[in-house]
Scaffold this motif. Structure first.
Motif, PDB file in Angstrom:
ATOM      1  N   TRP A  97      40.834  30.604  57.298  1.00 18.90           N
ATOM      2  CA  TRP A  97      41.062  29.521  56.326  1.00 18.90           C
ATOM      3  C   TRP A  97      41.680  30.100  55.059  1.00 18.90           C
ATOM      4  CZ3 TRP A  97      39.153  24.195  56.321  1.00 18.90           C
ATOM      5  CH2 TRP A  97      38.632  23.804  57.554  1.00 18.90           C
ATOM      6  N   LEU A  98      42.667  29.375  54.533  1.00 17.73           N
ATOM      7  CA  LEU A  98      43.317  29.806  53.281  1.00 17.73           C
ATOM      8  C   LEU A  98      43.272  28.647  52.289  1.00 17.73           C
ATOM      9  CD1 LEU A  98      45.236  31.513  51.476  1.00 17.73           C
ATOM     10  CD2 LEU A  98      47.131  30.726  52.915  1.00 17.73           C
ATOM     11  N   PHE A  99      42.805  28.923  51.085  1.00 20.45           N
ATOM     12  CA  PHE A  99      42.672  27.883  50.050  1.00 20.45           C
ATOM     13  C   PHE A  99      43.675  28.149  48.940  1.00 20.45           C
ATOM     14  CE2 PHE A  99      38.804  27.764  52.396  1.00 20.45           C
ATOM     15  CZ  PHE A  99      38.427  26.427  52.389  1.00 20.45           C
ATOM     16  N   LEU A 100      44.552  27.157  48.685  1.00 19.38           N
ATOM     17  CA  LEU A 100      45.583  27.310  47.653  1.00 19.38           C
ATOM     18  C   LEU A 100      45.299  26.346  46.499  1.00 19.38           C
ATOM     19  CD1 LEU A 100      48.824  27.460  49.874  1.00 19.38           C
ATOM     20  CD2 LEU A 100      47.557  29.369  48.885  1.00 19.38           C
ATOM     21  N   GLN A 101      44.515  26.799  45.539  1.00 15.80           N
ATOM     22  CA  GLN A 101      44.183  25.928  44.394  1.00 15.80           C
ATOM     23  C   GLN A 101      44.391  26.675  43.085  1.00 15.80           C
ATOM     24  OE1 GLN A 101      42.104  25.709  47.268  1.00 15.80           O
ATOM     25  NE2 GLN A 101      43.130  23.761  47.601  1.00 15.80           N
ATOM     26  N   ASN A 102      44.640  25.922  42.022  1.00 13.13           N
ATOM     27  CA  ASN A 102      44.603  26.482  40.672  1.00 13.13           C
ATOM     28  C   ASN A 102      43.152  26.569  40.235  1.00 13.13           C
ATOM     29  OD1 ASN A 102      47.225  27.026  39.992  1.00 13.13           O
ATOM     30  ND2 ASN A 102      47.572  25.111  38.888  1.00 13.13           N
ATOM     31  N   GLY A 103      42.881  27.437  39.291  1.00 10.01           N
ATOM     32  CA  GLY A 103      41.528  27.567  38.761  1.00 10.01           C
ATOM     33  C   GLY A 103      40.644  28.384  39.692  1.00 10.01           C
ATOM     34  N   MET A 104      39.341  28.441  39.344  1.00 12.86           N
ATOM     35  CA  MET A 104      38.415  29.224  40.169  1.00 12.86           C
ATOM     36  C   MET A 104      37.137  28.445  40.474  1.00 12.86           C
ATOM     37  SD  MET A 104      39.050  32.994  38.496  1.00 12.86           S
ATOM     38  CE  MET A 104      38.078  33.971  39.629  1.00 12.86           C
ATOM     39  N   GLY A 105      37.141  27.169  40.110  1.00 10.06           N
ATOM     40  CA  GLY A 105      35.951  26.343  40.303  1.00 10.06           C
ATOM     41  C   GLY A 105      35.611  26.148  41.776  1.00 10.06           C
ATOM     42  N   HIS A 106      36.627  26.200  42.643  1.00  8.83           N
ATOM     43  CA  HIS A 106      36.385  25.928  44.063  1.00  8.83           C
ATOM     44  C   HIS A 106      35.680  27.077  44.784  1.00  8.83           C
ATOM     45  CE1 HIS A 106      40.200  28.011  43.686  1.00  8.83           C
ATOM     46  NE2 HIS A 106      40.214  28.278  44.975  1.00  8.83           N
ATOM     47  N   LEU A 107      35.606  28.243  44.154  1.00 10.64           N
ATOM     48  CA  LEU A 107      35.021  29.404  44.852  1.00 10.64           C
ATOM     49  C   LEU A 107      33.561  29.172  45.229  1.00 10.64           C
ATOM     50  CD1 LEU A 107      36.515  32.473  42.956  1.00 10.64           C
ATOM     51  CD2 LEU A 107      37.422  31.255  44.924  1.00 10.64           C
ATOM     52  N   GLU A 108      32.840  28.454  44.362  1.00 13.92           N
ATOM     53  CA  GLU A 108      31.411  28.245  44.662  1.00 13.92           C
ATOM     54  C   GLU A 108      31.226  27.436  45.942  1.00 13.92           C
ATOM     55  OE1 GLU A 108      29.055  25.369  42.346  1.00 13.92           O
ATOM     56  OE2 GLU A 108      30.820  25.110  41.053  1.00 13.92           O
ATOM     57  N   TRP A 109      32.199  26.589  46.284  1.00 15.10           N
ATOM     58  CA  TRP A 109      32.067  25.801  47.523  1.00 15.10           C
ATOM     59  C   TRP A 109      32.489  26.611  48.742  1.00 15.10           C
ATOM     60  CZ3 TRP A 109      35.007  22.224  43.960  1.00 15.10           C
ATOM     61  CH2 TRP A 109      34.112  21.498  43.169  1.00 15.10           C
ATOM     62  N   ILE A 110      33.560  27.373  48.603  1.00 20.44           N
ATOM     63  CA  ILE A 110      34.058  28.063  49.812  1.00 20.44           C
ATOM     64  C   ILE A 110      33.230  29.308  50.128  1.00 20.44           C
ATOM     65  CG2 ILE A 110      36.375  27.130  49.529  1.00 20.44           C
ATOM     66  CD1 ILE A 110      37.372  29.767  48.639  1.00 20.44           C
ATOM     67  N   GLU A 111      32.405  29.691  49.170  1.00 22.06           N
ATOM     68  CA  GLU A 111      31.492  30.818  49.389  1.00 22.06           C
ATOM     69  C   GLU A 111      30.570  30.563  50.576  1.00 22.06           C
ATOM     70  OE1 GLU A 111      31.000  33.939  46.447  1.00 22.06           O
ATOM     71  OE2 GLU A 111      30.004  32.210  45.623  1.00 22.06           O
ATOM     72  N   THR A 112      30.294  29.275  50.849  1.00 23.81           N
ATOM     73  CA  THR A 112      29.329  28.928  51.897  1.00 23.81           C
ATOM     74  C   THR A 112      29.966  28.931  53.301  1.00 23.81           C
ATOM     75  OG1 THR A 112      29.900  26.610  51.659  1.00 23.81           O
ATOM     76  CG2 THR A 112      28.052  27.400  50.330  1.00 23.81           C
ATOM     77  N   MET A 113      31.262  29.185  53.381  1.00 29.98           N
ATOM     78  CA  MET A 113      31.938  29.082  54.685  1.00 29.98           C
ATOM     79  C   MET A 113      31.576  30.246  55.600  1.00 29.98           C
ATOM     80  SD  MET A 113      35.631  27.512  53.979  1.00 29.98           S
ATOM     81  CE  MET A 113      35.878  27.412  55.722  1.00 29.98           C
ATOM     82  N   THR A 114      31.520  29.951  56.896  1.00 26.75           N
ATOM     83  CA  THR A 114      31.185  31.024  57.831  1.00 26.75           C
ATOM     84  C   THR A 114      32.423  31.591  58.517  1.00 26.75           C
ATOM     85  OG1 THR A 114      30.715  29.287  59.413  1.00 26.75           O
ATOM     86  CG2 THR A 114      28.815  30.273  58.327  1.00 26.75           C
ATOM     87  N   SER A 115      33.552  30.899  58.410  1.00 26.84           N
ATOM     88  CA  SER A 115      34.805  31.413  58.999  1.00 26.84           C
ATOM     89  C   SER A 115      35.447  32.407  58.022  1.00 26.84           C
ATOM     90  CB  SER A 115      35.797  30.277  59.223  1.00 26.84           C
ATOM     91  OG  SER A 115      35.198  29.261  59.949  1.00 26.84           O
ATOM     92  N   PRO A 116      36.376  33.257  58.515  1.00 32.62           N
ATOM     93  CA  PRO A 116      37.086  34.155  57.601  1.00 32.62           C
ATOM     94  C   PRO A 116      37.880  33.349  56.563  1.00 32.62           C
ATOM     95  CG  PRO A 116      37.699  34.561  59.910  1.00 32.62           C
ATOM     96  CD  PRO A 116      36.760  33.428  59.916  1.00 32.62           C
ATOM     97  N   THR A 117      37.711  33.706  55.304  1.00 30.61           N
ATOM     98  CA  THR A 117      38.265  32.884  54.236  1.00 30.61           C
ATOM     99  C   THR A 117      39.169  33.700  53.302  1.00 30.61           C
ATOM    100  OG1 THR A 117      36.206  31.657  54.311  1.00 30.61           O
ATOM    101  CG2 THR A 117      37.608  31.210  52.442  1.00 30.61           C
ATOM    102  N   TYR A 118      40.319  33.114  52.989  1.00 31.91           N
ATOM    103  CA  TYR A 118      41.307  33.734  52.103  1.00 31.91           C
ATOM    104  C   TYR A 118      41.606  32.760  50.963  1.00 31.91           C
ATOM    105  CZ  TYR A 118      41.972  36.776  56.137  1.00 31.91           C
ATOM    106  OH  TYR A 118      41.749  37.647  57.170  1.00 31.91           O
ATOM    107  N   VAL A 119      42.010  33.305  49.828  1.00 29.98           N
ATOM    108  CA  VAL A 119      42.426  32.427  48.729  1.00 29.98           C
ATOM    109  C   VAL A 119      43.831  32.826  48.297  1.00 29.98           C
ATOM    110  CG1 VAL A 119      40.156  31.794  47.811  1.00 29.98           C
ATOM    111  CG2 VAL A 119      41.214  33.937  47.070  1.00 29.98           C
TER     112      VAL A 119
END
Ligand code: NDP
Ligand code: KPL
Length: 303
Positions: A97-119
């Motif tokens: 999974w790759l997340f393309l967002q401005n800011g850093m507020g979304h990190l607290e939500w994607i921290e809970t993901m169990t799949s490999p995660t990229y920003v």
């Protein structure tokens, strides 16, 4: 690689169209049925360097959701939490999974993901036309930067690297997600809120001495909250970006004008929280935050 793109705004259309242009198998997930019909009937128009390319054959909202190698989330930061609930069924355990967002507020939500995660961060200036919603233009050439976030591997990195064809767009790899996101955060936190409050284009923040002083006050607090030691280097970057994008209307000003929610918590709110945990006073940034919240409320009341 088979890729799903979630969100058909400016970034989502650009990413889906660019992937398709270089021959990847792409599915686009979107909410709006009318837009879905438009994309299916007319395709997506990508305008880049005075060239128009019509992209067709992108699957829209397919029901077969398991076999994606990659999922790229292209929604606003405050929409990420909902996306994680809505698209739980998309992909499998090893889907990247790759997340393309401005800011850093979304990190607290994607921290809970169990799949490999990229920003990642998007440095292109992209615009989806308001009247013709299947048209996206590249207004400012740039790059996309990607870094591993959680549960990643060298195989996952290799998969992403093989996906992005550098002849079509510039996608760069970074090892340190914190540094990558923070560097963009500093720029957005200096430019976006003030341009929205003052209703000015980016360039005016350095052309008008008083505005520049206000931006410097915000900047000083931001640097302290983020515990940065590269103050002068970062200030040069802020000034340079204001000049390089002097005719741009920042995304926060654009959102305010169109009465859309602002990415204020993901940008300023995040920095305020970081500073507050260390007892740092940030009166200027706090005032900017409060005034923008108020302005947004007032505009929404009028509509
Ligand atoms: N545009 C640009 O040039 C740049 C953007 N960015 C950043 O990239 C991110 C995306 O920006 P941008 O594309 O401009 O934003 P947009 O608001 O244009 O696009 C987001 C899209 O995602 C859709 N969406 C939201 N939630 C869902 C969902 N649950 N399922 C399906 N679709 C959904 C939205 O639909 P709806 O509107 O109906 O909610 C909207 O169409 C932001 O964080 C932005 O700051 C960074 C640099 C440049
Ligand atoms: C770089 C900048 C400030 C350009 O306008 C931007 O990213 C935005 O508007 O969100």
């Amino acid at each position: 690689m088979k890729v799903a793109v979630i969100g058909a705004g400016a970034v989502g259309l650009f990413v889906a169209a660019s992937l398709k242009q270089q021959g990847a198998e792409v599915a686009l997930y979107l909410k709006n049925q009318q837009e879905q019909s438009l994309f299916e009937n007319e395709g997506i128009y990508l305008y880049k360097k005075n060239q128009k390319t019509i992209i067709t054959d992108i699957q829209m909202n397919p029901s077969n959701t398991k076999d994606f190698d990659g999922v790229i989330v292209c929604v606003k930061s405050y929409q990420v939490e909902q996306v994680l609930l809505d698209y739980k069924h998309v992909g499998h355990r090893h889907t990247n999974w790759l997340f393309l967002q401005n800011g850093m507020g979304h990190l607290e939500w994607i921290e809970t993901m169990t799949s490999p995660t990229y920003v990642g961060v998007v440095e292109y200036g992209l615009l989806k036309e308001k009247e013709q919603k299947n048209r996206v233009s590249v207004k400012g050439e740039g790059r996309i930067k990607i870094a591993p976030f959680r549960g990643t591997s060298s195989a996952g990195k290799a998969e992403w690297e093989s996906l992005f064809n550098q002849d079509v767009w510039t996608v760069l790899w970074r090892d340190d997600y914190q540094e990558m996101l923070e560097s963009k955060l500093i720029l957005n936190a200096c430019i976006n809120p003030l341009t929205a409050l003052l209703h000015v284009r980016n360039g005016e923040l350095v052309e008008n001495g008083h505005y520049k002083q206000a931006m410097r006050s915000c900047f000083t607090e931001i640097i302290e909250a983020l515990e940065r030691s590269d103050r002068e280097e970062k200030w040069v970057e802020v000034e340079r970006l204001c000049k390089d994008t002097k005719e741009n209307q920042s995304s926060m000003l654009t959102d305010l004008i169109h009465k859309r929610p602002l990415e204020l918590d993901a940008i300023v709110g995040y920095i305020l929280k970081r500073g507050e945990t260390r007892g740092i006073l940030m009166p200027t940034l706090q005032l900017v935050y409060t005034m923008l919240k108020g302005k947004q409320k007032a505009l929404n009341k009028k509509s």
